[in-house]
Write a protein that holds these residues in place. Structure first.
Motif, mmCIF file in Angstrom:
data_model
loop_
_atom_site.group_PDB
_atom_site.id
_atom_site.type_symbol
_atom_site.label_atom_id
_atom_site.label_comp_id
_atom_site.label_asym_id
_atom_site.label_seq_id
_atom_site.Cartn_x
_atom_site.Cartn_y
_atom_site.Cartn_z
ATOM 1 N N HIS A 154 0.820 -1.213 0.000
ATOM 2 C CA HIS A 154 0.000 0.000 0.000
ATOM 3 C C HIS A 154 0.858 1.268 0.000
ATOM 4 N N HIS A 155 2.003 1.189 -0.631
ATOM 5 C CA HIS A 155 2.947 2.316 -0.623
ATOM 6 C C HIS A 155 2.321 3.580 -1.219
ATOM 7 N N ARG A 156 2.583 4.695 -0.561
ATOM 8 C CA ARG A 156 2.198 6.017 -1.046
ATOM 9 C C ARG A 156 3.393 6.947 -0.907
ATOM 10 N N LYS A 157 3.488 7.927 -1.791
ATOM 11 C CA LYS A 157 4.625 8.849 -1.761
ATOM 12 C C LYS A 157 4.639 9.722 -0.512
ATOM 13 N N ASP A 158 3.458 9.941 0.078
ATOM 14 C CA ASP A 158 3.412 10.815 1.248
ATOM 15 C C ASP A 158 3.546 10.058 2.566
ATOM 16 N N LEU A 159 3.752 8.739 2.480
ATOM 17 C CA LEU A 159 3.890 7.925 3.690
ATOM 18 C C LEU A 159 5.229 7.192 3.685
ATOM 19 N N THR A 160 5.664 6.796 4.866
ATOM 20 C CA THR A 160 6.839 5.957 5.019
ATOM 21 C C THR A 160 6.568 4.987 6.161
ATOM 22 N N TYR A 161 7.548 4.177 6.522
ATOM 23 C CA TYR A 161 7.349 3.244 7.644
ATOM 24 C C TYR A 161 8.681 2.981 8.328
ATOM 25 N N ARG A 162 8.591 2.577 9.601
ATOM 26 C CA ARG A 162 9.755 2.258 10.408
ATOM 27 C C ARG A 162 9.496 0.951 11.170
ATOM 28 N N PRO A 163 10.550 0.127 11.387
ATOM 29 C CA PRO A 163 10.383 -1.109 12.165
ATOM 30 C C PRO A 163 9.911 -0.813 13.585
ATOM 31 N N VAL A 164 9.092 -1.728 14.114
ATOM 32 C CA VAL A 164 8.576 -1.602 15.480
ATOM 33 C C VAL A 164 9.104 -2.767 16.309
ATOM 34 N N THR A 165 9.771 -2.466 17.415
ATOM 35 C CA THR A 165 10.225 -3.518 18.325
ATOM 36 C C THR A 165 9.156 -3.765 19.380
ATOM 37 N N GLY A 166 9.167 -4.974 19.936
ATOM 38 C CA GLY A 166 8.204 -5.316 20.981
ATOM 39 C C GLY A 166 6.796 -5.511 20.463
ATOM 40 N N ALA A 167 6.657 -5.824 19.167
ATOM 41 C CA ALA A 167 5.337 -6.041 18.565
ATOM 42 C C ALA A 167 5.263 -7.465 18.021
ATOM 43 N N PRO A 168 4.064 -8.024 17.924
ATOM 44 C CA PRO A 168 3.939 -9.357 17.309
ATOM 45 C C PRO A 168 4.437 -9.322 15.864
ATOM 46 N N GLU A 169 4.867 -10.467 15.365
ATOM 47 C CA GLU A 169 5.335 -10.588 13.988
ATOM 48 C C GLU A 169 4.423 -11.548 13.228
ATOM 49 N N SER A 170 4.280 -11.307 11.958
ATOM 50 C CA SER A 170 3.427 -12.145 11.121
ATOM 51 C C SER A 170 4.258 -13.241 10.469
ATOM 52 N N ARG A 171 3.760 -14.474 10.563
ATOM 53 C CA ARG A 171 4.420 -15.612 9.932
ATOM 54 C C ARG A 171 3.612 -16.059 8.720
ATOM 55 N N VAL A 172 4.319 -16.293 7.621
ATOM 56 C CA VAL A 172 3.686 -16.765 6.396
ATOM 57 C C VAL A 172 3.959 -18.252 6.249
ATOM 58 N N ALA A 173 2.925 -19.003 5.850
ATOM 59 C CA ALA A 173 3.055 -20.455 5.731
ATOM 60 C C ALA A 173 2.390 -20.930 4.446
ATOM 61 N N LEU A 174 2.826 -22.086 3.970
ATOM 62 C CA LEU A 174 2.145 -22.773 2.876
ATOM 63 C C LEU A 174 1.206 -23.788 3.501
ATOM 64 N N SER A 175 -0.061 -23.748 3.125
ATOM 65 C CA SER A 175 -1.058 -24.617 3.742
ATOM 66 C C SER A 175 -1.885 -25.324 2.673
ATOM 67 N N TRP A 176 -2.446 -26.483 3.036
ATOM 68 C CA TRP A 176 -3.297 -27.252 2.121
ATOM 69 C C TRP A 176 -4.138 -28.223 2.960
ATOM 70 N N PRO A 177 -5.250 -28.728 2.438
ATOM 71 C CA PRO A 177 -6.078 -29.679 3.182
ATOM 72 C C PRO A 177 -5.329 -30.987 3.443
ATOM 73 N N GLU A 178 -5.403 -31.481 4.670
ATOM 74 C CA GLU A 178 -4.666 -32.697 5.043
ATOM 75 C C GLU A 178 -5.033 -33.881 4.154
ATOM 76 N N ASP A 179 -6.319 -34.013 3.841
ATOM 77 C CA ASP A 179 -6.767 -35.186 3.091
ATOM 78 C C ASP A 179 -6.650 -34.981 1.586
ATOM 79 N N ALA A 180 -5.973 -33.954 1.160
ATOM 80 C CA ALA A 180 -5.809 -33.689 -0.273
ATOM 81 C C ALA A 180 -4.350 -33.374 -0.598
#
Length: 254
Positions: A154-180
């Motif tokens: 969602h990048h915009r020219k009028d915005l920026t971002y900085r790392p945040v310490t002490g915050a939860p982190e998002s984990r990305v995973a590959l998932s699929w149905p067990e029986d398939a």
């Protein structure tokens, strides 16, 4: 192929912020006969899409309801705070969750971070989506804490971002149905895990060829003197030596 036959295909779901381009390219190189179709889903609906058969596998954000689903965690994202470029925090390399205590921090309904308690002061209403929250940050209404890939998305020219310490982190995973867990799912797991096309695992692996014993070179055999030969000429005086070569003392040069 008759009219009743349907060509094989593989449907891959992915949530916002995940870029599956690299894996799709490898799939197309290794399995060009199987069409891969991308299915864009929200983080909240990803698990239900997999259970309902809307996709064969998908990139999801953890945690999800793992009932009937298998998942392989792939990577963890940095958490950042999205701010206007003229915000005081833009001068810092990183901020802590405590630094945001006096700020209005937006908490959209599609938030992917597993907060025990979101930082900062809550807004009067929760934005419906992260995209809506980004617009509010640009309007100066508040700040937004998200995984870094969503800040880039969602990048915009009028915005920026900085790392945040002490915050939860998002984990990305590959998932699929067990029986398939089909052959195609196994193929895609191999690609994501970095297996080569000649890996011993996976349907696309090339069978190992049996090693052939090296035969002795016939020329080498002819050049080697037979063991135990008796009465033969020496190499210097025999057929293999120089023409006309004679045994004897070397002549003294005058």
């Amino acid at each position: 192929m008759t009219g009743a036959e349907v060509p094989p295909s593989f449907r891959l779901a992915y949530v916002p912020g995940v870029t599956p381009t690299k894996w799709v390219r490898i799939w197309n190189e290794r399995l060009p006969e199987i069409r891969l179709t991308l299915v864009a889903v929200t983080a909240a609906e990803a698990a239900d899409v997999l259970r309902g058969g809307g996709a064969d596998a998908g990139f999801v954000r953890l945690p999800i309801d793992r009932t009937d689903l298998s998942a392989i965690p792939l990577y963890t994202e940095t958490t950042v705070v999205v701010i206007p470029k003229d915000h005081i925090a833009a001068a810092l390399d990183e901020v802590s969750a405590e630094d945001l205590a006096d700020e209005i921090v937006l908490h959209p309904l599609d938030d992917t971070l597993d907060w025990e308690r979101p930082p900062g002061q809550p807004a009067n209403e929760r934005p419906a989506t992260t995209a809506d929250a980004i617009e509010l940050v640009a309007a100066g209404v508040g700040l937004l804490v998200v995984p870094q890939s969503l800040a880039r998305l969602h990048h915009r020219k009028d915005l920026t971002y900085r790392p945040v310490t002490g915050a939860p982190e998002s984990r990305v995973a590959l998932s699929w149905p067990e029986d398939a867990t089909t052959d195609m799912v196994e193929d895609f797991i191999g690609i994501v895990r970095g297996r080569t096309v000649n890996s011993s695992r996976g349907r696309t692996a090339t069978p190992a060829q049996p090693k052939q014993r090296k035969r002795p070179d016939a020329g080498d055999a002819r050049r080697k003197p037979a063991a135990g030969r008796s009465g033969g000429k020496s190499p210097r005086g025999g057929a293999g030596g120089p023409k006309g070569g004679k045994q004897g003392k070397p002549r003294r040069r005058s």
